[in-house]
Design a protein around this motif. Structure first.
Motif, PDB file in Angstrom:
ATOM      1  N   GLN A 388       0.817  -1.209   0.000  1.00 63.61           N
ATOM      2  CA  GLN A 388       0.000   0.000   0.000  1.00 63.61           C
ATOM      3  C   GLN A 388       0.851   1.259   0.000  1.00 63.61           C
ATOM      4  OE1 GLN A 388      -2.456  -0.560   3.472  1.00 63.61           O
ATOM      5  NE2 GLN A 388      -3.508  -2.336   2.618  1.00 63.61           N
ATOM      6  N   GLN A 389       1.994   1.211   0.685  1.00 67.53           N
ATOM      7  CA  GLN A 389       2.879   2.373   0.766  1.00 67.53           C
ATOM      8  C   GLN A 389       4.327   1.937   0.518  1.00 67.53           C
ATOM      9  OE1 GLN A 389       1.049   3.531   4.832  1.00 67.53           O
ATOM     10  NE2 GLN A 389       1.833   5.464   4.025  1.00 67.53           N
ATOM     11  N   PRO A 390       4.738   1.782  -0.745  1.00 64.80           N
ATOM     12  CA  PRO A 390       6.085   1.300  -1.056  1.00 64.80           C
ATOM     13  C   PRO A 390       7.199   2.158  -0.442  1.00 64.80           C
ATOM     14  CG  PRO A 390       4.701   1.242  -3.008  1.00 64.80           C
ATOM     15  CD  PRO A 390       3.927   1.978  -1.965  1.00 64.80           C
ATOM     16  N   GLU A 391       6.947   3.463  -0.261  1.00 56.43           N
ATOM     17  CA  GLU A 391       7.963   4.362   0.282  1.00 56.43           C
ATOM     18  C   GLU A 391       7.773   4.615   1.770  1.00 56.43           C
ATOM     19  OE1 GLU A 391      10.440   5.125  -1.681  1.00 56.43           O
ATOM     20  OE2 GLU A 391       9.400   4.028  -3.283  1.00 56.43           O
ATOM     21  N   LEU A 392       7.006   3.775   2.428  1.00 56.72           N
ATOM     22  CA  LEU A 392       6.780   3.909   3.867  1.00 56.72           C
ATOM     23  C   LEU A 392       8.118   4.032   4.585  1.00 56.72           C
ATOM     24  CD1 LEU A 392       4.435   3.649   6.048  1.00 56.72           C
ATOM     25  CD2 LEU A 392       5.120   1.250   6.214  1.00 56.72           C
ATOM     26  N   PRO A 393       8.357   5.116   5.354  1.00 56.15           N
ATOM     27  CA  PRO A 393       9.677   5.304   5.967  1.00 56.15           C
ATOM     28  C   PRO A 393       9.982   4.315   7.079  1.00 56.15           C
ATOM     29  CG  PRO A 393       8.151   6.987   6.739  1.00 56.15           C
ATOM     30  CD  PRO A 393       7.447   6.249   5.637  1.00 56.15           C
ATOM     31  N   ASN A 394       8.940   3.829   7.759  1.00 54.93           N
ATOM     32  CA  ASN A 394       9.165   2.892   8.850  1.00 54.93           C
ATOM     33  C   ASN A 394       7.888   2.101   9.079  1.00 54.93           C
ATOM     34  OD1 ASN A 394       9.513   1.761  11.628  1.00 54.93           O
ATOM     35  ND2 ASN A 394      11.395   2.967  11.566  1.00 54.93           N
ATOM     36  N   LEU A 395       8.033   0.803   9.233  1.00 50.80           N
ATOM     37  CA  LEU A 395       6.894  -0.087   9.427  1.00 50.80           C
ATOM     38  C   LEU A 395       6.054   0.313  10.636  1.00 50.80           C
ATOM     39  CD1 LEU A 395       5.675  -2.761   8.278  1.00 50.80           C
ATOM     40  CD2 LEU A 395       7.048  -3.963   9.993  1.00 50.80           C
ATOM     41  N   LEU A 396       6.676   0.940  11.630  1.00 53.41           N
ATOM     42  CA  LEU A 396       5.981   1.271  12.868  1.00 53.41           C
ATOM     43  C   LEU A 396       4.829   2.242  12.658  1.00 53.41           C
ATOM     44  CD1 LEU A 396       8.943   1.677  15.392  1.00 53.41           C
ATOM     45  CD2 LEU A 396       7.820  -0.400  14.576  1.00 53.41           C
TER      46      LEU A 396
END
Length: 478
Positions: A388-396
């Motif tokens: 859903q968010q390939p550029e998500l900065p951190n899984l948290l």
């Protein structure tokens, strides 16, 4: 033209190195319909393969020249030799025997920078080189590992049918994909192993809390783990822990685990993960704490001596703590695992940007879902988060995990406080919680750290109230 070019050809794939993993991979490849030629510098290993398995699609020779000559063009050769100098030595031996377009795969745990160097060298000679991360141990190699190949798209296309045939399969797809150029595959495998270090240590700490804190027997802990393995905490390592806890020593009848000396070894990939993370400026405290725990475990004599002088707490658990500790530990285990995976994925993300690999974190979660050592149920929502968010900065901060961490954090804190109160060391639980608290804090005390640096070393600092002023220096002693 080399001597090998004029010799008869026939095998579709070659495997050099008939140790445990090499032999298992050769059998796996042959089982899927490919004709396999095998080689080892110890000819007796070839004989052992013939005698033990008599596989109709496997043939072998003790001559490297004959081994290469018996392969179809373009030749596809998988090296399963000790990482380091032996890989370079094998390449030097192979270079005179290979032809333009041939493919060499290194399936050992090689340092990713070595893989980048070897890929460039092979490319300069018109050869294809692929660094392949393989996870799953002997069982995985034999029946379906998780495979992480790195190299050019063209190189991967030449071996893709074989790798896809032998890889593990799950409901989410094949556990193999083209990871990225040059050293990407070996880098991802290295981080996989770093996560593995932390996950194993979390389970060891869980066992210690339940054993020392609650006085549960190995069988009782195995029963509890079996319940947990039916839910969100399900994983291969938890399943493995259950087997280890239940195993009895055939000689004494005692739990075999109780007879295992508390000194854990390592092969280096965990250390590499921490070193690279430092180089790239990515905090991985969970993995670093797990590495430290192994190093501390090796200091057995010192620990025994220290136990006589350094007495721990004598305070006992309260009735509520005894009643709730197992439930707190379950939630803490899941939450700390999420934090560990978050650190590993962030490290891959930063390295991918640094080396221009374009690694898909969602794909890494998919290929880790089966076959590999860290396969776990939480990889499914992890994959969805990065899909859903390939550029998500951190899984948290993903929608999948942020609410879960918020819900489980209170129990996690109670576990850390309770274990600390009674003197049970839980380094990865503790460091993972500190990472979470640091990451979620808009303000950290490093303003004091930076002021100290400026005070004793004139390292300058930035003012909050003057963001456009750049870096300034103050006379702190005036």
């Amino acid at each position: 033209m080399s001597a090998a070019d004029s010799a008869p050809q026939g095998a579709q794939f070659g495997v050099a190195g008939m140790g445990v993993m090499g032999a298992a991979l050769a059998l796996n490849i042959a089982d899927h319909g490919f004709r396999v030629e095998i080689w080892d510098r110890h000819p007796e290993r070839i004989d052992e393969m013939r005698q033990q398995h008599r596989h109709p699609r496997i043939s072998g020779t003790g001559s490297l020249e004959e081994f290469v000559a018996r392969l179809e063009r373009p030749r596809r050769i998988l090296l399963m030799v000790t990482a380091g100098a032996p890989v370079d030595q094998m390449l030097e031996r192979l270079f005179p025997l290979l032809s333009e377009g041939d493919v060499v795969l290194d399936a050992g745990n090689s340092w990713f920078q070595d893989t980048r160097r070897r890929e460039e060298l092979c490319r300069s000679k018109g050869l294809n080189f692929i660094g392949v991360g393989v996870s799953g141990g002997e069982e995985g190699a034999r029946h379906g590992p998780s495979i992480m190949p790195g190299g050019s798209v063209k190189s991967y296309a030449l071996v893709r049918p074989v790798l896809e045939a032998i890889a593990a399969r799950t409901d989410e797809g094949l556990c193999v994909t083209h990871v990225g150029p040059d050293g990407a595959g070996h880098f991802v495998k290295m981080v996989h192993n770093g996560i593995e270090y932390a996950d194993m240590q979390l389970l060891a700490e869980t066992y210690d809390v339940l054993h020392r804190g609650l006085g549960l027997s190995n069988d009782a802990i195995a029963d509890l783990f079996s319940q947990w393995n039916q839910g969100i905490a399900e994983s291969f390592l938890l399943e493995t822990s259950i087997k280890v806890l239940r195993k009895k020593d055939p000689e004494t009848g005692k739990p075999l685990l109780d007879l295992v000396l508390d000194k854990a070894g390592q092969k280096g990939t965990g250390k590499w993960t921490v070193q690279v993370a430092l180089d790239l400026g990515v905090p991985v405290p969970s993995i670093a704490s797990a590495l430290d725990a192994r190093n501390l475990s090796s200091m057995k004599d010192e620990r025994v001596a220290a136990s006589r002088k350094l007495k721990g707490p004598t305070e006992a658990l309260s009735a509520e703590e005894k009643a709730q500790l197992a439930a707190w530990t379950h939630d803490a285990l899941y939450a700390a695992r999420v934090v560990t995976y978050a650190q590993g994925m962030r490290l891959i993300q930063v390295a991918s940007q640094e080396y221009k690999w374009d690694v898909s974190l969602a794909s890494m979660a998919r290929i880790w879902r089966g076959g590999c050592i860290i396969r776990a149920k939480l990889l499914t929502p992890l994959r969805e988060a990065f899909t859903q968010q390939p550029e998500l900065p951190n899984l948290l901060v993903s929608d999948a995990f942020a609410p879960v961490l918020e819900r489980m954090a209170p129990q996690w804190r109670k576990l850390v406080a309770t274990a600390t109160k009674v003197g049970i060391p839980i380094p990865v639980f503790s460091s993972s919680l500190a990472y979470l608290d640091s990451y979620r804090s808009p303000e950290l005390p490093q303003n004091l750290t930076q002021a100290q640096r400026d005070a004793f070393g004139a390292h300058t600092y930035q003012r909050r109230d003057k963001p456009d002023a750049g870096f300034v220096h103050s006379d702190w002693n005036g």
